[in-house]
Scaffold this motif. Structure first.
Motif, short mmCIF file in Angstrom:
data_model
loop_
_atom_site.label_atom_id
_atom_site.label_comp_id
_atom_site.label_asym_id
_atom_site.label_seq_id
_atom_site.Cartn_x
_atom_site.Cartn_y
_atom_site.Cartn_z
N CYS A 67 1.56 6.97 -13.72
CA CYS A 67 1.78 6.30 -12.31
C CYS A 67 1.27 5.10 -12.46
N ARG A 68 1.12 4.30 -11.37
CA ARG A 68 0.72 2.57 -11.41
C ARG A 68 -0.58 2.76 -11.26
N LEU A 69 -1.40 1.85 -11.60
CA LEU A 69 -2.96 1.63 -11.65
C LEU A 69 -3.17 0.95 -10.34
N ALA A 137 -11.43 -3.97 -9.61
CA ALA A 137 -11.85 -4.05 -8.06
C ALA A 137 -10.84 -3.09 -7.23
N GLY A 138 -9.46 -2.84 -7.79
CA GLY A 138 -8.67 -1.95 -7.20
C GLY A 138 -9.22 -0.66 -7.08
N VAL A 139 -9.62 0.13 -8.03
CA VAL A 139 -10.47 1.19 -8.35
C VAL A 139 -11.32 1.44 -7.24
N ALA A 143 -7.52 4.34 -4.23
CA ALA A 143 -5.99 3.96 -4.66
C ALA A 143 -5.19 4.02 -3.39
N ARG A 144 -4.10 3.63 -3.56
CA ARG A 144 -3.01 3.73 -2.54
C ARG A 144 -1.76 4.84 -2.98
N ARG A 145 -1.06 5.10 -2.07
CA ARG A 145 -0.15 6.20 -2.66
C ARG A 145 0.81 5.79 -3.65
N GLY A 146 0.92 6.70 -4.48
CA GLY A 146 1.54 6.38 -5.95
C GLY A 146 0.87 5.82 -7.06
N GLU A 147 -0.58 5.56 -6.63
CA GLU A 147 -1.43 4.91 -7.64
C GLU A 147 -2.27 6.01 -8.38
N LEU A 148 -3.03 5.79 -9.48
CA LEU A 148 -4.08 6.75 -10.12
C LEU A 148 -5.08 7.03 -9.20
N ASP A 149 -5.57 7.98 -8.84
CA ASP A 149 -6.49 8.36 -8.18
C ASP A 149 -7.34 9.32 -8.57
#
Length: 327
Positions: A67-69, A137-139, A143-149
């Motif tokens: 998936c996306r990061l 910073a994103g972690v 996470a948003r939909r479709g991202e690694l959570d």
């Protein structure tokens, strides 16, 4: 395939999340029950430590991801690999589930066969160059939909364990889970490990930023963050008990009922660094300096003791007054 605790020194960023909650059962589990609860793999042993406080750690499991990061700058970096998951139980009472992974600076431009990812457990490879700071910073932002959570993985493991047949699903007092998201940037040269940021957010969320030398395994960082999360949970809930149920001089039974869960189930659990890797144990000094975790805890414990003393004195006075009236 068994997960290994060490990960390649080529990783430049390690990310994870810890969920901490009260085990939903009336009685704390003993050593045997805790080992049964955390037996996530038939081919690997549960690790049990009884000194200085009982701490049971499950085998590690792997979750494959493609998936996306997460990224604060909106970049859409795809990554493939495996995330490590594990669970810990302290004194048969507090359950923690953790998921974490490491990221190298550069990954292949095309997807590898799954077998090549499985031989590197806990590594998630980006396609191309990793936007390191934006990903960290994103972690922390979530996470948003479709991202690694990692939070979803940790939460799923917690839900699985809380449904175990050993548990009667009757917690001894009301509580809420907390979440601790963490990122660790690998340092270069001789820079030591450091805890650079600890924040409290809304809805039980905490975030931690670390600097991690290349020779310290990701599992050690996960263990440190589990320890921080556990003691933050204790502080949060004992403080909440005192705030939600202030001392009531007119009703001893109400005051005792409010204090009893803290005394019976929580006060003996405070033991920072007891199960933290020696290479990172000194990072607790940062939290002891500011905000002062142990000072806060000692203040809460003293408030509870003072209230119990006042209750005892009030009961003694009433007993003496009642005896005087009878005479």
């Amino acid at each position: 395939m068994a997960a290994q605790t060490g990960e390649s020194a080529s990783t430049v960023l390690v990310c994870g999340e810890v969920r901490t909650c009260l085990l939903p059962t009336t009685q704390a589990l003993d050593r045997r029950g805790a080992a049964q609860l955390l037996g996530l793999r038939a081919d690997m042993y549960v690790r049990v430590s009884e000194r200085p406080i009982m701490h049971v750690l499950s085998p590690e499991t792997l979750t494959g991801v493609d998936c996306r990061l997460p990224a604060s700058d909106g970049s859409r970096t795809r990554a493939v690999g495996t995330v490590i998951g594990r669970a810990a139980l302290t004194e048969g009472r507090l359950l923690q589930t953790t998921s974490y992974f490491g990221l190298p600076a550069v990954g292949p431009d095309t997807r590898r066969p799954w077998g090549q990812y499985l031989v590197r457990p806990g590594i998630v490879e980006p396609f191309g160059t990793l936007p390191r700071k934006a990903t960290a910073a994103g972690v922390l932002q979530g996470a948003r939909r479709g991202e690694l959570d990692t939070g979803t993985i940790a939460e799923g493991l917690a839900a699985q364990l809380c449904r175990h047949e050993l548990l009667d699903r009757r917690a001894p007092f009301a509580s809420a889970p907390t979440r601790l998201r963490w990122v660790a940037l690998r340092t270069g040269g001789d820079k030591p490990a450091a805890l650079t940021n600890f924040t409290l957010a809304e809805d039980g969320l905490r975030t931690v930023k670390l600097r991690l030398p290349p020779d310290v395994p990701a599992s050690a960082a996960a263990g440190l963050c589990e320890d921080l999360a556990l003691h933050d949970w204790l502080l949060t809930h004992v403080q909440r008990m005192l705030d939600d149920h202030p001392f009531d001089r007119a009703d001893d039974s109400r005051s005792l009922a409010a204090l009893r869960p803290a005394v019976t189930h929580l006060l003996h659990l405070w033991m920072p660094r007891a199960h933290v890797d020696g290479a990172l144990a000194h990072l607790w000094d940062t939290l002891e300096a500011a905000p002062g975790f142990t000072r806060q805890w000692q203040n809460l414990v003293q408030r509870i003791r003072d209230q119990l003393t006042l209750l005892d004195l009030a009961q003694c006075r009433r007993a003496a007054s009642s005896k005087g009236c009878e005479e």
